[in-house]
Write a protein that holds these residues in place. Structure first.
Motif, short mmCIF file in Angstrom:
data_model
loop_
_atom_site.label_atom_id
_atom_site.label_comp_id
_atom_site.label_asym_id
_atom_site.label_seq_id
_atom_site.Cartn_x
_atom_site.Cartn_y
_atom_site.Cartn_z
N TRP A 207 0.84 -1.19 0.00
CA TRP A 207 0.00 0.00 0.00
C TRP A 207 0.88 1.24 0.00
O TRP A 207 1.90 1.29 0.68
CB TRP A 207 -0.89 0.00 1.25
CG TRP A 207 -1.54 -1.30 1.51
CD1 TRP A 207 -1.11 -2.30 2.34
CD2 TRP A 207 -2.75 -1.79 0.90
NE1 TRP A 207 -1.97 -3.37 2.30
CE2 TRP A 207 -3.00 -3.09 1.42
CE3 TRP A 207 -3.67 -1.26 -0.01
CZ2 TRP A 207 -4.10 -3.86 1.06
CZ3 TRP A 207 -4.77 -2.01 -0.38
CH2 TRP A 207 -4.97 -3.30 0.16
N TYR A 241 -8.71 1.78 -3.64
CA TYR A 241 -8.16 3.01 -3.06
C TYR A 241 -9.27 3.88 -2.47
O TYR A 241 -9.16 4.36 -1.34
CB TYR A 241 -7.38 3.78 -4.11
CG TYR A 241 -7.18 5.24 -3.77
CD1 TYR A 241 -6.54 5.62 -2.60
CD2 TYR A 241 -7.63 6.24 -4.64
CE1 TYR A 241 -6.36 6.96 -2.28
CE2 TYR A 241 -7.46 7.58 -4.33
CZ TYR A 241 -6.82 7.94 -3.15
OH TYR A 241 -6.66 9.26 -2.84
N TYR A 247 -3.59 3.54 -1.90
CA TYR A 247 -3.54 2.93 -3.22
C TYR A 247 -2.74 1.62 -3.17
O TYR A 247 -1.64 1.56 -2.59
CB TYR A 247 -2.87 3.91 -4.19
CG TYR A 247 -3.20 3.68 -5.64
CD1 TYR A 247 -4.40 4.13 -6.18
CD2 TYR A 247 -2.31 3.02 -6.48
CE1 TYR A 247 -4.70 3.93 -7.51
CE2 TYR A 247 -2.60 2.82 -7.82
CZ TYR A 247 -3.80 3.27 -8.33
OH TYR A 247 -4.09 3.07 -9.65
#
Length: 439
Positions: A207, A241, A247
């Motif tokens: 992430w 996201y 994201y």
């Protein structure tokens, strides 16, 4: 490295010719590595000969003068190696097609099938016996070498090696973080060279924790870009996201396979434009690329090869020269991420220099991200235990635990599917895992 001998770099699975070419082009771009000793190993004589010819051609094109040797015997390639790059694919294309076609008969959808899910489970199980042999050979012939693993399923392979050969110096390498940040920089209109970022998690499901330019948070620019382009909303990673707040660092095709929300639903496949079975087309293109290289060498025609910006050549250069760099590596957790299991294979930034690969402590991930990662590493743990405990029941337990598989099939069908894949892969599995268990 402390002596003056040119470094020896062994390529295990060098018959993955196109990838080998890119790595060699990167290596020879460093003046300090142009005289390296390159040992190529593969079990396929034709592919090995093609890899050797390509290596010689690339060296000549780049003005490098390495010592290049080719070996059908893995031990000869490994003897006294300083670095070992693992790029094997056990069972090659036939086994990969099996990983898609057999589950498809059960209605189970996959896009890539190389990391998690039923495809990742069985790719790991047929890779582990080869990794065990590789680890034993390295422990005897080059115990201090760095093993740089590119073979998928990355996290399962790194975890397995850490359990069967804890003294081996293993780092798993993947380009997903780098290319995610490269593409995000382009999307928000900021030069990649000006972007600072921090990512962490597990391979293919890490992430982006920080995304900045000179201390300015760039996530608001990403939000603006998404708002301006409705097409971006039709991507899995954008959907994740928006719901999770960070994201993900792997493509939508990959990301869809690690969660239960998308591939089981026709409406989501359409909304998010998911290419079911995409990897079957990729392996056809990989074969065609290999054949183009083989034919170009045979005819003496030009063999254009570009660098890949992969991490392995950068690590090797850092160790040889002491040049510090930050790369992203897959390593045993050991306190790097607080809210993931201590021995899970995690992906974190790592300092590389003359001392090798030194992972960075992250602390705790946001809880929603750690929750998804824990589901992922639970599957990894059970697959590895199947092999280390020689327990075929753990194969079924892993498939039952896997989010996408559990969302698509009732438990009885999961066990039947595992039996069918055990039959199909046969002797590629270690003997104790070939037992059929029924339901």
């Amino acid at each position: 490295m402390t002596d003056s001998t040119e470094p020896k770099i062994a390529f295990i699975g060098a018959g993955s010719v196109v990838f080998t070419q890119g790595l060699l082009a990167d290596l020879f771009s460093f003046p300090e590595l142009t005289r390296a000793r390159i040992a190529l190993h593969d079990i396929d004589p034709e592919r090995l000969a093609t890899a050797e010819g390509a290596a010689q051609r690339i060296a000549a094109t780049r003005g490098a003068e390495p010592t290049i040797t080719a070996h059908l015997d893995r031990r000869a390639a490994l003897a006294d190696a300083d670095f070992v790059i693992n790029i094997i694919q056990v069972g090659m294309d036939e086994a990969t097609r099996t990983d898609f076609h057999v589950p498809a008969r059960y209605g189970l959808r996959q896009t890539i099938g190389d990391t998690l899910g039923i495809g990742g489970i069985f790719r790991a199980l047929r890779t582990f016996p080869v990794l065990r042999g590789l680890a034993a050979d390295m422990s005897e012939l080059c115990p201090h070498a760095l093993l740089l693993n590119y073979t998928n399923p990355m996290a399962m392979n790194v975890l397995y090696l850490s359990r069967i050969a804890p003294k081996l110096r293993v780092t798993g390498l993947c380009h997903s973080v780098y290319w995610t940040m490269h593409d995000l920089s382009e999307l928000v209109g900021v030069p990649f060279e000006e972007v600072s970022y921090l990512a962490a998690g597990v391979n293919h499901q890490a992430w982006v924790l920080r995304f900045e330019q000179a201390g300015r948070d760039l996530y608001p620019l990403l939000d603006e870009a998404i708002a301006k382009d409705p097409g971006l909303l039709r991507r899995v990673r954008v959907d994740m996201y928006r719901r999770l707040g960070h994201y993900p660092t792997e493509t939508s095709e990959h990301s869809s396979e690690y969660v239960p929300w998308y591939l089981h639903h026709d409406s989501e496949i359409e909304r998010l434009r998911l290419p079911v079975g995409a990897y079957l087309d990729i392996i056809e293109e990989n074969t065609a690329s290999y054949e183009r290289t083989r034919d170009a060498l045979a005819s003496g025609t030009e063999l254009p090869v570009e660098g890949t910006l992969e991490y392995a050549p950068q690590i090797i250069h850092s160790v040889v020269t002491g040049t510090p760099r930050t790369i992203y590596g897959n390593v045993p957790n050991r306190g790097l991420i607080d809210n993931l299991p201590s021995d899970a294979a995690v992906e974190v930034p790592c300092l590389t220099d003359a001392l090798g690969v030194q992972p960075t402590r992250i602390g705790a991930l946001p809880p929603q991200l750690a929750a998804l990662n824990r589901a992922y590493v639970s599957v990894n743990d059970l697959v590895v235990r199947a092999a280390t405990d020689d327990d075929p029941r753990h194969i079924r337990h892993a498939a039952m635990t896997d989010p996408a598989t559990a969302a698509a099939l009732p438990v009885e069908r999961i066990w039947e599917l595992c039996d069918d894949l055990v039959r199909a892969h046969g002797e590629l599995l270690q003997p104790g895992l070939r037992e059929l268990l029924g339901t």
